[in-house]
Motif scaffolding. Structure first.
Motif, PDB file in Angstrom:
ATOM      1  N   ASP A   1       6.033  -0.536  -6.597  1.00 54.84           N
ATOM      2  CA  ASP A   1       5.817  -1.378  -7.793  1.00 54.84           C
ATOM      3  C   ASP A   1       6.695  -0.869  -8.930  1.00 54.84           C
ATOM      4  O   ASP A   1       6.274  -0.025  -9.682  1.00 54.84           O
TER       5      ASP A   1
ATOM      6  N   TYR B   1      -1.527   2.569  -5.779  1.00 47.39           N
ATOM      7  CA  TYR B   1      -1.135   1.625  -6.831  1.00 47.39           C
ATOM      8  C   TYR B   1      -1.339   2.197  -8.236  1.00 47.39           C
ATOM      9  O   TYR B   1      -2.401   2.734  -8.545  1.00 47.39           O
ATOM     10  N   HIS B   2      -0.305   2.105  -9.064  1.00 49.01           N
ATOM     11  CA  HIS B   2      -0.365   2.529 -10.467  1.00 49.01           C
ATOM     12  C   HIS B   2      -0.743   3.996 -10.642  1.00 49.01           C
ATOM     13  O   HIS B   2      -1.258   4.378 -11.692  1.00 49.01           O
TER      14      HIS B   2
ATOM     15  N   GLU C   1       4.152  -4.263 -16.758  1.00 47.24           N
ATOM     16  CA  GLU C   1       2.897  -3.524 -16.561  1.00 47.24           C
ATOM     17  C   GLU C   1       2.004  -3.598 -17.797  1.00 47.24           C
ATOM     18  O   GLU C   1       0.807  -3.388 -17.720  1.00 47.24           O
TER      19      GLU C   1
HETATM   20 ZN   LIG Z   1       2.135  -2.822 -11.516  1.00 46.68          ZN
END
Ligand SMILES: [Zn+2]
Length: 499
Positions: free
Chosen positions: A310, A452-453, A343
Motif C-alpha cells: 500500500d 496493513y498500515h 492515506e
Molecule cells: Zn492505505
C-alpha cells in the motif's frame, strides 16, 4: 523465432502496432520499484518529508524514461497540495460552577487547537446532544460556547449527519468556540485518542473552521456533570428527540490549549503522453505514492511504515504500464497521476478533481491502482465501481482477451469510497479499479487485518507480485483500448459531465 519474424512482417505492413510487442510485465520488473519505493531510505513516503522528495525524484526519473512529459497545469510535473498536520501538545482545562473550581477525576480529555496557541476564559459550557435536528440544522445557540456533542448516531439524524464529524463541522459553522465530542459506542475513547495522537493531516482548502476540537469519554462526562450537580444519564436521555435545543451545564470553562501545528507543502506528480487527436479526450491512470512515513514513536524497533503493498506496488504497476504505453502513439491523451495524502482521506485525488490537469468532462476513464500485491497469478478480475459506469462490459472484454477470468459480483464495491477513484466518481467522472487484488476478498481481508498500515507492510521475500504483474499487463491493454478513439467510442449521453 518464427512467431517473431511473422510479427515483424505484420508490423512492417502496419497491421499491428508496436505496442503489441510490449513485453509482459514480470514480477521482477515490479519488485525492483517496490524495493526502492518501500525501502527504509524512502522513510515510508510521508507527505512533506524527505521521503516525499526521494519518492517524487524517483518517479519523475522513471516516468521521464518511459517517455512521459510533465503533465501538471503549470507545465511542470507537480501539482502543489497544501496540507496541515495537527496534534495535541498540552491543554489546561478548568471548569467553574458558580465560581468554584471543579475537580474532575478523569483525564479522558484531549483537545487540539486550529492554531498553536488558543486561550479563552469564561466560556459557557453547553451540552447539545446529537447537535442537529432532523433537517440537519443546528438549533441550539452555540455561539462562543464550549459545546459537548454526542458522537453516537440517533434514529432521526439525516443521512449526511450520521457522521459525527459533519455534525461537528455544522456546530463550528454555527459559531461554537470549541466542540468536544463525547466518544460513544461506534468509536470509543481509545479509538479517538489513537486518531488524535496520530496527528492527522487536513487539506487546507477544506480545513476546519473551529478554534478547538476535542474528545472526552462518557466517564469524563459523568464526572463533570456529577461535579456540577447534574445527572448525565438524564441529560443524555433528554437529547434523543429531534427538537432538542441543548442544555446549559451551568458551568464556565477556561481553556489554554497548546498544539503542534505543521503546515506541509506536498505534491501530486502528473505525467502525460500527448495524443494524436487533440480534443478526443483523455485516459487517466492514478495511484497514490504516499504512505504513513515514520509512524512509530522513538524507541520502537521498526518505526517506518514502508507501505510496500500500500501503495509502492501500485506505483510500480503504473511505472511499468507507462513504459509499455510509451512505445506507441495513441489518439487520446494519457495521464499518469501519482497522488499525495491518500492515506489522510483521498486528499491528493480531491485536489486533482478540484483543479484537474485535463477538464473532467474530457476524461473517458480513470483507472486507479492501489494495493495490488495481494493476489497470485491466475486471479479473477474484479471491478471496484462495477455497475457505476457503462464501461464494465468493455473492461471485461479487454480482460478476457488476456485470458483473465471475471469476478461478476459487486462485492468489491465495499471499497468504492476507500480509494482515490472515489474523488472522481463523486464528480461524475467514470473511475474504476480493475484487477485481481479485490477479487478474492478473503486474501485482501487477511492483509487488512495484519500488516496493513503498520511497519510490517514492507518488502519481504514472500511479497506477492504474481497478480500485480498480470494486472499491469491488463492495464497496458486497457490503456491501449480506451486511448484509441476507433476502439472506444463513448455513448452519446456521456456520464462524465464533470458537473
Ligand atoms: Zn492505505
Amino acid at each position: 523465432m518464427h512467431a517473431l519474424r511473422f510479427a515483424l512482417t505484420l508490423l512492417a505492413f502496419g497491421l499491428i502496432s508496436a505496442a503489441a510487442f510490449a513485453k509482459p510485465v514480470t514480477e521482477a520488473d515490479l519488485r525492483k520499484h517496490v524495493e526502492i519505493l518501500a525501502s527504509d531510505e524512502f522513510e515510508g513516503r510521508g507527505p512533506g518529508t524527505e521521503g516525499e522528495r526521494k519518492t517524487l525524484a524517483y518517479l519523475e526519473s522513471q516516468w521521464a524514461k518511459a517517455g512521459l512529459k510533465p503533465g501538471a497545469r503549470d507545465g511542470s510535473w507537480y501539482q502543489p497540495v497544501e496540507l496541515v498536520r495537527r496534534g495535541p501538545k498540552q491543554a489546561n482545562v478548568q471548569f467553574f460552577s458558580k465560581g468554584d473550581k471543579l475537580r474532575i477525576v478523569s483525564d479522558d480529555i484531549l483537545l487540539v487547537g486550529k492554531e498553536a496557541q488558543f486561550k479563552s476564559s469564561g466560556l459557557p459550557a453547553l451540552f447539545v446532544g446529537h447537535g442537529v435536528d432532523a433537517q440537519g440544522k443546528v438549533i441550539a445557540d452555540v455561539r462562543s460556547k464550549l459545546v459537548f456533542l454526542l458522537t453516537d448516531d440517533a434514529d432521526y439524524l439525516p443521512a449526511e449527519m450520521k457522521s459525527a464529524r459533519n455534525r461537528r463541522n455544522a456546530l463550528d459553522e454555527a459559531g461554537a468556540a470549541a466542540v468536544v465530542m463525547v466518544s460513544g459506542e461506534q468509536f470509543d475513547f481509545p479509538v479517538y485518542r489513537r486518531l488524535i495522537l496520530s496527528r492527522p493531516v487536513s487539506w487546507v482548502p477544506k480545513d476546519r473552521k473551529g478554534n478547538v476540537e476535542g474528545v472526552v469519554s462518557p466517564q469524563y462526562m459523568v464526572a463533570l456533570v456529577t461535579a456540577a450537580g447534574g445527572d448525565w444519564d438524564k441529560l443524555r436521555a433528554a437529547a434523543r428527540t429531534p427538537d432538542y435545543a441543548g442544555q446549559s451545564l451551568g458551568l464556565s470553562v477556561n481553556l489554554d490549549v497548546e498544539s503542534d501545528v505543521e503546515r506541509i507543502s506536498s505534491n501530486n506528480i502528473i505525467g502525460k503522453f500527448a495524443g494524436r487527436k487533440p480534443g478526443s479526450g483523455a485516459v487517466v491512470f492514478m495511484g497514490h505514492w504516499d504512505h504513513f512515513g515514520i509512524c512509530r514513536p522513538e524507541g520502537d524497533e521498526d518505526r517506518i511504515c514502508n507501505g510496500a503493498v500500500d501503495n509502492a506496488s501500485g506505483m510500480a504497476v503504473l511505472t511499468e504500464v507507462a513504459k509499455r504505453l510509451g512505445r506507441a502513439k495513441f489518439d487520446r491523451d494519457i495521464y499518469f497521476v501519482g497522488t499525495t495524502a491518500e492515506e489522510a482521506g483521498l486528499i491528493g485525488a480531491r485536489a486533482f478533481a478540484a483543479d484537474p490537469a485535463v477538464p473532467l468532462n474530457q476524461i473517458k476513464i480513470v483507472l486507479n491502482v492501489d494495493t495490488v500485491a495481494i493476489a497470485p497469478k491466475g486471479a479473477k478480475v474484479a471491478i471496484i465501481g462495477r455497475g457505476k459506469t457503462d464501461l464494465d462490459a468493455e473492461v471485461e472484454a479487454v480482460a478476457r482477451k488476456l485470458k483473465r477470468k471475471i469476478e461478476p459480483s459487486t462485492d468489491a464495491n465495499s471499497f468504492l469510497q476507500r480509494q482515490d477513484g472515489w474523488a472522481l466518481t463523486e464528480k461524475n467522472v467514470p473511475a474504476l479499479m480493475v484487477g485481481g487484488s479485490f477479487a478474492d476478498l478473503g486474501k485482501l481481508e487477511a492483509f487488512l487485518k495484519t500488516d496493513y498500515h503498520g511497519p510490517n507492510d514492507e518488502v519481504v521475500d514472500t511479497l506477492q507480485l504474481g497478480g500485480a504483474a498480470e494486472d499491469a499487463d491488463l492495464h497496458v491493454e486497457l490503456g491501449r483500448y480506451f486511448a484509441d478513439s476507433r476502439k472506444y467510442k463513448p455513448k452519446k449521453a456521456e456520464k462524465g459531465t464533470g458537473e
